[in-house]
Write a protein that holds these residues in place. Structure first.
Motif, mmCIF file in Angstrom:
data_model
loop_
_atom_site.group_PDB
_atom_site.id
_atom_site.type_symbol
_atom_site.label_atom_id
_atom_site.label_comp_id
_atom_site.label_asym_id
_atom_site.label_seq_id
_atom_site.Cartn_x
_atom_site.Cartn_y
_atom_site.Cartn_z
ATOM 1 N N GLN A 58 2.847 -5.128 12.756
ATOM 2 C CA GLN A 58 1.619 -5.803 13.188
ATOM 3 C C GLN A 58 0.397 -4.893 13.083
ATOM 4 O O GLN A 58 -0.426 -4.799 14.007
ATOM 5 N N ILE A 59 0.295 -4.230 11.938
ATOM 6 C CA ILE A 59 -0.857 -3.388 11.654
ATOM 7 C C ILE A 59 -1.402 -3.779 10.289
ATOM 8 O O ILE A 59 -0.790 -4.551 9.555
ATOM 9 N N ASP A 60 -2.575 -3.249 9.954
ATOM 10 C CA ASP A 60 -3.164 -3.534 8.655
ATOM 11 C C ASP A 60 -2.386 -2.842 7.539
ATOM 12 O O ASP A 60 -1.753 -1.808 7.744
ATOM 13 N N ASN A 61 -2.459 -3.429 6.359
ATOM 14 C CA ASN A 61 -1.807 -2.880 5.179
ATOM 15 C C ASN A 61 -2.748 -1.861 4.537
ATOM 16 O O ASN A 61 -3.844 -2.213 4.098
ATOM 17 N N HIS A 62 -2.335 -0.611 4.486
ATOM 18 C CA HIS A 62 -3.148 0.438 3.887
ATOM 19 C C HIS A 62 -2.519 0.981 2.604
ATOM 20 O O HIS A 62 -2.843 2.085 2.164
ATOM 21 N N ALA A 63 -1.624 0.213 2.007
ATOM 22 C CA ALA A 63 -1.024 0.643 0.746
ATOM 23 C C ALA A 63 -2.100 0.745 -0.328
ATOM 24 O O ALA A 63 -2.991 -0.099 -0.429
ATOM 25 N N ASN A 64 -2.028 1.789 -1.141
ATOM 26 C CA ASN A 64 -2.941 1.922 -2.264
ATOM 27 C C ASN A 64 -2.741 0.760 -3.236
ATOM 28 O O ASN A 64 -1.624 0.281 -3.424
ATOM 29 N N ASN A 65 -3.816 0.297 -3.849
ATOM 30 C CA ASN A 65 -3.722 -0.750 -4.869
ATOM 31 C C ASN A 65 -3.458 -0.103 -6.223
ATOM 32 O O ASN A 65 -4.285 0.667 -6.719
ATOM 33 N N ILE A 66 -2.307 -0.416 -6.810
ATOM 34 C CA ILE A 66 -1.960 0.164 -8.109
ATOM 35 C C ILE A 66 -2.790 -0.525 -9.192
ATOM 36 O O ILE A 66 -2.730 -1.743 -9.354
ATOM 37 N N LEU A 67 -3.530 0.259 -9.953
ATOM 38 C CA LEU A 67 -4.389 -0.269 -11.011
ATOM 39 C C LEU A 67 -3.787 -0.088 -12.396
ATOM 40 O O LEU A 67 -4.018 -0.905 -13.285
ATOM 41 N N ILE A 68 -3.064 0.989 -12.607
ATOM 42 C CA ILE A 68 -2.349 1.208 -13.863
ATOM 43 C C ILE A 68 -1.002 1.836 -13.512
ATOM 44 O O ILE A 68 -0.950 2.802 -12.742
#
Length: 554
Positions: A417-427
């Motif tokens: 129940q926390i925010d998602n702080h996963a990095n967004n994979i771009l490549i």
């Protein structure tokens, strides 16, 4: 990208690149306390460090999912969130802003115009910083030319009176992008050791070459694309894999969906599914497959994927929903070939009648299907004990197609129940392998290196390798490569350009329906060739006093 919803990105730098001010030399005037003064900045190496970090905030983020919804992979049901709803429907005119903007380019130019003012800094480090910023500028220009074609090529800070710049031919912009990537690939390191100022996640040589490969691929420059991808393939990247399931995932019963031949077969399937879904989760960010990602600061800079993608039963909005055509593209786990789906009318009849035959469509499919798409009955104990997806037609915050997105939703984040702080994979490396396979096949037809690149992706997913007899011609292998690219990169933002560069948009951009109704579309979609490019927003043309010229058809 095409998203319009505003977010505040909190970065470990100062917001200086858009708030520099000058002060007259008067004893009554003081440097303002709430912004950074140009007279007090650019003094030391730490100022440069903070400034370059500020430019990093201009990399794309979770906006990428809307580009798949502007194509045929997904449906964006809320037009106020993005331009994807209008773009996919074909309802596009010059009032639409599909991502025209120069903030990132302006910040990069400002940095590059001023960084040399600092002399108390190691020159090699300064050159690397400038290369990182040049990449961000090149990436911004690449996406602008993909969306709009000709765009103003501005490589210095624009002052008052210089702002009305005409559009530069796209071939010149593309050359600028590729030349920049060539140059900075010679400067950037292959990896970073960690710690200031060598934090992992900074832009690398691999990122520059991979973006160059993507640019050449989109342009149909097959040899150049294959060469650039081949260079990336020597840099030590690999496909992310797990070797075991966690206890919660192990509770998922896939025996009702897959006819396993034995225990080894089941293990192969399950590890393929887990490897694919786990590479996007926060616990595994920065893994060996990641070439470039949009960094997130834990507990400060959240992404919104756990909100945008799931339906209301998981606290989401159902903003992005997979289409039936995307579902149909996942091949058979048993043969590796495409399945023959039921007709939309038959599917709707089975669904309405609660006929057991309805679920047969979802049996024995590619493990990536189960990792990416929430369909009626898909189990997911990692997100909730005994959870399986159940579509409720007409419920609030529910995707309209009958499917929700599972890919890139982090179940641990949901449980905590926390925010998602996963990095967004771009490549990532899988894209590079697909780029190499497509470019080589277009150049010379099938060869062992093409099959090997594709088999690596399939093996990681738990799928059978390619039948080299069945897919022995350039044409048959082309179709397989395009489908493999579609499912491997689904909801990652590539499909928007793929359907345009392959010139298949007129065939695939058609009305979409829910699983429950084959007669009434949930979205009408039409295609006209003007949609190969987006319009320049009329407001920008007006501000330029007519210097900017509109794309054809708008």
């Amino acid at each position: 990208m095409i998203r319009k919803m505003k977010k505040i990105y909190i970065i470990t730098s100062v917001l200086l690149l858009s708030a520099i001010v000058s002060c007259k030399k008067d004893f009554l005037e003081r440097p303002p306390l709430n912004v950074v003064s140009e007279t007090t900045f650019w003094k030391n190496a730490n100022d440069v460090y903070l400034a370059v970090n500020g430019v990093y905030s201009q990399l794309p983020g979770d906006d990428m999912v809307y580009d798949d919804a502007a194509a045929d992979n997904a449906h964006a049901q809320y037009p106020w969130e993005s331009s994807a709803t209008d773009v996919s429907s074909g309802n596009v005119n010059s009032t639409l802003d599909a991502g025209w903007g120069f903030t990132g380019i302006g910040r990069a130019n400002y940095f590059l115009d001023n960084a040399d003012k600092v002399t108390a800094i190691d020159k090699t480090l300064l050159d690397r910083y400038k290369a990182e910023v040049r990449f961000i500028r090149a990436n911004a220009y690449f996406w602008m030319l993909c969306k709009f074609g000709d765009v103003p090529l501005i490589t210095k800070t624009v002052t008052l009176g210089e702002e009305n710049v005409p559009r530069t031919p796209r071939v010149q912009v593309l050359k600028f992008v590729v030349d920049e990537l060539d140059a900075i690939a010679k400067i950037l390191p292959q990896s970073y050791a960690g710690g200031k100022p060598n934090e992992k996640g900074r832009i690398t040589k691999g990122a520059a070459l991979a973006l160059k490969a993507r640019a050449h691929l989109y342009e149909g420059q097959w040899q150049l694309a294959a060469d650039a991808a081949g260079q990336v393939m020597t840099l030590g990247y690999d496909l992310f894999k797990v070797t075991a399931e966690d206890a919660l995932s192990a509770k998922d019963d896939y025996s009702v969906w897959v006819d396993f031949t034995n225990a080894d077969d089941q293990k192969k399937f399950r590890l393929g599914l887990r490897s694919y879904e786990a590479l996007f989760q926060q616990a595994n960010e920065g893994n060996i497959e990641v070439i470039l990602d949009r960094q997130r600061i834990p507990q400060q800079d959240a992404n919104f994927l756990n909100t945008l993608l799931p339906s209301g039963d998981l606290g989401g909005w159902g903003s992005i929903a997979p289409t039936q055509e995307l579902v149909n593209s996942y091949p058979s786990y048993k043969t590796g070939d495409l399945i023959t789906p039921p007709s939309p009318a038959q599917r709707a009849a089975w669904y309405k009648a609660k006929d057991p035959a309805f679920k047969n469509e979802y049996k024995n499919r590619d493990p990536r299907f189960y990792a990416s798409i929430l369909f009626d009955g898909n189990p997911w104990n990692a997100i909730e004990d005994d959870y399986s997806f159940k579509w409720t037609e007409g419920a609030g915050n529910t995707a309209l197609t009958g499917y929700s997105v599972r890919k890139m939703v982090d179940p641990k984040i949901y449980r905590d129940q926390i925010d998602n702080h996963a990095n967004n994979i771009l490549i990532r490396y899988a894209e590079v392998l697909l780029t190499y396979a497509e470019a080589k096949n277009e150049l010379t037809g099938p060869d062992a290196t093409v099959y090997d690149a594709l088999d690596k992706i399939r093996t990681r997913a738990g799928m059978p390798v390619i039948d080299r007899t069945k897919y022995a011609t350039q044409e048959t292998l082309r179709a397989l490569i395009r489908n493999e690219r579609r499912i491997e990169l689904a909801i990652e933002g590539q499909r928007y350009m793929d359907i345009r560069r392959w010139k298949i948009a007129p065939q695939v951009m058609k009305p979409i329906y829910s699983i429950a109704d084959a007669a009434k579309p949930i979205q009408e979609r039409t295609w006209t060739d003007k949609l190969y490019l987006m319009p320049i927003p009329q407001a920008q043309i007006d501000l330029s006093k007519g210097v900017l010229k509109q794309n054809s058809g708008y």
